[in-house]
Design a protein around this motif. Structure first.
Motif, mmCIF file in Angstrom:
data_model
loop_
_atom_site.group_PDB
_atom_site.id
_atom_site.type_symbol
_atom_site.label_atom_id
_atom_site.label_comp_id
_atom_site.label_asym_id
_atom_site.label_seq_id
_atom_site.Cartn_x
_atom_site.Cartn_y
_atom_site.Cartn_z
ATOM 1 N N ALA A 217 0.841 -1.214 0.000
ATOM 2 C CA ALA A 217 0.000 0.000 0.000
ATOM 3 C C ALA A 217 0.869 1.255 0.000
ATOM 4 C CB ALA A 217 -0.929 -0.016 1.207
ATOM 5 N N GLU A 218 2.090 1.136 0.497
ATOM 6 C CA GLU A 218 2.995 2.297 0.509
ATOM 7 C C GLU A 218 3.994 2.276 -0.655
ATOM 8 O OE1 GLU A 218 4.395 3.993 4.133
ATOM 9 O OE2 GLU A 218 3.235 2.568 5.299
ATOM 10 N N GLY A 219 3.769 1.356 -1.602
ATOM 11 C CA GLY A 219 4.574 1.355 -2.822
ATOM 12 C C GLY A 219 5.825 0.486 -2.766
ATOM 13 N N PHE A 220 5.907 -0.412 -1.766
ATOM 14 C CA PHE A 220 7.076 -1.291 -1.658
ATOM 15 C C PHE A 220 6.713 -2.688 -2.170
ATOM 16 C CE2 PHE A 220 7.599 2.088 1.357
ATOM 17 C CZ PHE A 220 8.922 2.459 1.175
ATOM 18 N N THR A 221 7.723 -3.369 -2.714
ATOM 19 C CA THR A 221 7.476 -4.706 -3.273
ATOM 20 C C THR A 221 7.581 -5.777 -2.201
ATOM 21 O OG1 THR A 221 8.376 -3.975 -5.368
ATOM 22 C CG2 THR A 221 8.249 -6.347 -5.059
ATOM 23 N N GLN A 222 8.490 -5.591 -1.240
ATOM 24 C CA GLN A 222 8.749 -6.646 -0.251
ATOM 25 C C GLN A 222 9.003 -6.052 1.118
ATOM 26 O OE1 GLN A 222 8.522 -9.774 -0.217
ATOM 27 N NE2 GLN A 222 8.533 -10.444 -2.340
ATOM 28 N N VAL A 223 8.906 -6.910 2.127
ATOM 29 C CA VAL A 223 9.194 -6.532 3.513
ATOM 30 C C VAL A 223 10.534 -7.133 3.916
ATOM 31 C CG1 VAL A 223 8.465 -6.954 5.903
ATOM 32 C CG2 VAL A 223 6.765 -6.458 4.150
ATOM 33 N N LEU A 224 11.355 -6.365 4.593
ATOM 34 C CA LEU A 224 12.580 -6.917 5.175
ATOM 35 C C LEU A 224 12.274 -7.275 6.624
ATOM 36 C CD1 LEU A 224 15.661 -7.399 4.531
ATOM 37 C CD2 LEU A 224 16.067 -5.314 5.816
ATOM 38 N N TRP A 225 12.476 -8.555 6.953
ATOM 39 C CA TRP A 225 12.111 -9.066 8.279
ATOM 40 C C TRP A 225 13.288 -8.991 9.237
ATOM 41 C CZ3 TRP A 225 7.107 -9.812 8.749
ATOM 42 C CH2 TRP A 225 6.368 -10.148 7.613
ATOM 43 N N LEU A 226 12.994 -8.547 10.464
ATOM 44 C CA LEU A 226 14.013 -8.495 11.508
ATOM 45 C C LEU A 226 13.753 -9.595 12.528
ATOM 46 C CD1 LEU A 226 14.131 -4.623 12.062
ATOM 47 C CD2 LEU A 226 15.584 -6.013 10.568
ATOM 48 N N ASN A 227 14.791 -9.870 13.297
ATOM 49 C CA ASN A 227 14.714 -10.893 14.337
ATOM 50 C C ASN A 227 13.628 -10.553 15.359
ATOM 51 O OD1 ASN A 227 15.647 -11.699 17.192
ATOM 52 N ND2 ASN A 227 16.830 -13.045 15.867
ATOM 53 N N ALA A 228 12.874 -11.581 15.781
ATOM 54 C CA ALA A 228 11.721 -11.360 16.659
ATOM 55 C C ALA A 228 12.129 -10.795 18.014
ATOM 56 C CB ALA A 228 10.982 -12.683 16.865
ATOM 57 N N VAL A 229 13.317 -11.142 18.497
ATOM 58 C CA VAL A 229 13.705 -10.774 19.856
ATOM 59 C C VAL A 229 14.353 -9.385 19.874
ATOM 60 C CG1 VAL A 229 15.095 -11.435 21.862
ATOM 61 C CG2 VAL A 229 13.967 -13.191 20.476
ATOM 62 N N ASP A 230 15.365 -9.183 19.026
ATOM 63 C CA ASP A 230 16.069 -7.888 19.118
ATOM 64 C C ASP A 230 15.511 -6.835 18.172
ATOM 65 O OD1 ASP A 230 17.163 -8.453 16.579
ATOM 66 O OD2 ASP A 230 19.035 -9.220 17.393
ATOM 67 N N ARG A 231 14.730 -7.264 17.185
ATOM 68 C CA ARG A 231 14.175 -6.360 16.152
ATOM 69 C C ARG A 231 15.268 -5.518 15.477
ATOM 70 N NH1 ARG A 231 8.033 -6.420 16.636
ATOM 71 N NH2 ARG A 231 7.952 -8.337 17.803
ATOM 72 N N VAL A 232 16.442 -6.090 15.374
ATOM 73 C CA VAL A 232 17.568 -5.389 14.747
ATOM 74 C C VAL A 232 18.287 -6.299 13.740
ATOM 75 C CG1 VAL A 232 19.797 -4.310 15.161
ATOM 76 C CG2 VAL A 232 17.937 -3.872 16.747
ATOM 77 N N SER A 233 18.552 -7.565 14.129
ATOM 78 C CA SER A 233 19.252 -8.480 13.206
ATOM 79 C C SER A 233 18.324 -8.795 12.037
ATOM 80 C CB SER A 233 19.592 -9.801 13.895
ATOM 81 O OG SER A 233 20.165 -9.555 15.133
ATOM 82 N N ILE A 234 18.919 -8.836 10.851
ATOM 83 C CA ILE A 234 18.128 -9.057 9.639
ATOM 84 C C ILE A 234 17.943 -10.556 9.399
ATOM 85 C CG2 ILE A 234 18.174 -8.763 7.129
ATOM 86 C CD1 ILE A 234 19.667 -6.073 7.740
ATOM 87 N N GLU A 235 16.750 -10.934 8.909
ATOM 88 C CA GLU A 235 16.486 -12.360 8.674
ATOM 89 C C GLU A 235 16.258 -12.674 7.190
ATOM 90 O OE1 GLU A 235 14.053 -14.262 11.628
ATOM 91 O OE2 GLU A 235 15.892 -14.035 12.805
#
Ligand code: COI
Length: 362
Positions: A217-235
């Motif tokens: 809806a905001e014009g992006f093709t994909q979501v970049l997911w972060l780690n559930a615990v720290d919300r910083v490490s990329i998954e």
């Protein structure tokens, strides 16, 4: 399974259906046949394989997959080769192995790997006329297993249906190989350690939909997911694994239980190392990537997956700020990996790794 899987509903598609090889899209056209193998704990386990006309499944409304989601799937591609009789599969042993690992996590009986391979090849050969030949096309092979017992108590199903369907496909994204914009989410998570993130199961994809819809809806093709615990490490990115090139080092998040062990991910790592590039599997934080984007050391970002192969990233948004990647263009490493891996998959170039299996001749 309440009277068998084959219903009397007419087929949606027929072998006489015309399709345009140049505009196949992804996942809406299906070939003439499907493989079915049922499992019943009460009848001694696995039943004989059957190749049947592609048709709707008839499921009792209490079928367990519909309620508790006990399901595993895989995705791999069959390519037409340079010679008429060639049909190439890319590292199918890895898909079969991952399928069975996913089954173990979901309390689903595993499928004998040799039977899986033999029957999958039999089906592909039977529908070989459906394999498109235009550049960038293939037949996408979708093995799936579902808990098929009609039962409402929560426990593993006592009956399963393993099936394989085939779909002639082109590019996964409407953008094709053009770079895509991605949105980093720290609001939603895809998976957490101890969960099912490393299994290829429907729940992971269902859990990703809301974040993806909001990003679209905001014009992006994909979501970049972060780690559930720290919300910083990329998954991961969308349904793909992710790679960064920073200071000429290719970095991809290490597999630590939440990330799908991608076949293309593994191939990218091995191919890039073969090119003499430094490839590191380690934790990588979004803060490190933002810093690299700001100081100019971020050279490329790209996703990898069976469906898209390589998907370059042109920019990412994190905490409301947009960061441009590789001037919004496709990076050199992403372009080379895409070309070289596709060339190996389709037999256009020799395969020094022994990844390609020619199943064209019975
Ligand atoms: C892939 O990139 O191969 C995927 O997993 C996407 C698929 C679910 C369509």
């Amino acid at each position: 399974m309440n009277g068998g899987f084959m219903g009397t509903v007419p087929r949606n598609r027929t072998g006489s259906q015309e399709y345009d090889e140049e505009n196949l899209g992804f996942g809406s056209i299906f070939t003439d046949h499907m493989l079915q193998i049922s499992f019943s704990a009460g009848k001694g386990g696995w039943q004989p394989p059957q190749i049947l006309p592609m048709d709707n499944l008839v499921l009792h409304p209490a079928t367990m997959i519909l309620h508790y989601g006990q399901q595993v799937f895989e995705g791999l591609k069959a390519f037409a080769g340079p010679n008429e009789e060639d049909i190439f599969l890319f590292r199918p042993d890895m898909n079969i192995d991952r399928f069975n690992k996913s089954c173990e996590r979901l309390c689903i009986p595993t499928v004998d790997p040799d039977l899986f391979m033999d029957q999958m090849c039999r089906l592909i050969r039977m529908d070989r006329d459906w394999i498109p030949r235009a550049p960038g096309t293939s037949v996408y092979v979708r093995p799936t297993i579902i808990g098929s017992e009609p039962h409402l108590g929560v426990r593993p199903s006592q009956e399963y249906l393993f099936y394989i369907i085939l779909s002639p496909v082109g590019a996964y994204y409407p953008e094709g190989f053009a770079p895509v914009k991605i949105m980093v989410t720290d609001k939603y998570i895809r998976a957490c350690r101890g969960g099912v993130g490393e299994a290829k199961t429907a729940a992971n994809y269902a859990a990703s939909l809301l974040a993806a819809e909001e990003a679209h809806a905001e014009g992006f093709t994909q979501v970049l997911w972060l780690n559930a615990v720290d919300r910083v490490s990329i998954e991961e990115v969308g349904t793909m694994n992710i790679f960064f090139r920073i200071n000429d080092e290719i970095i991809t998040p290490a597999l630590e239980g939440t990330i799908l062990p991608g076949v293309t991910r593994d191939s990218v790592i091995r191919f890039a190392r073969g090119m003499g590039l430094k490839v590191t599997e380690r934790q990588v934080s979004i803060e490190e990537v933002v810093r690299a984007a700001e100081d100019g050391s971020l050279q490329e970002i790209f996703g990898s997956g069976t469906a898209a192969v390589i998907s370059p990233v042109s920019s990412f948004r994190y905490k409301g700020r947009d960061h441009l990647v590789a001037d919004g263009k496709t990076g050199n490493v992403a372009a080379t990996l895409f070309e070289e891996i596709v060339a190996i998959q389709t037999g256009a170039k020799p395969d020094p790794y022994g990844w390609v299996v020619n199943i064209g001749k019975a």
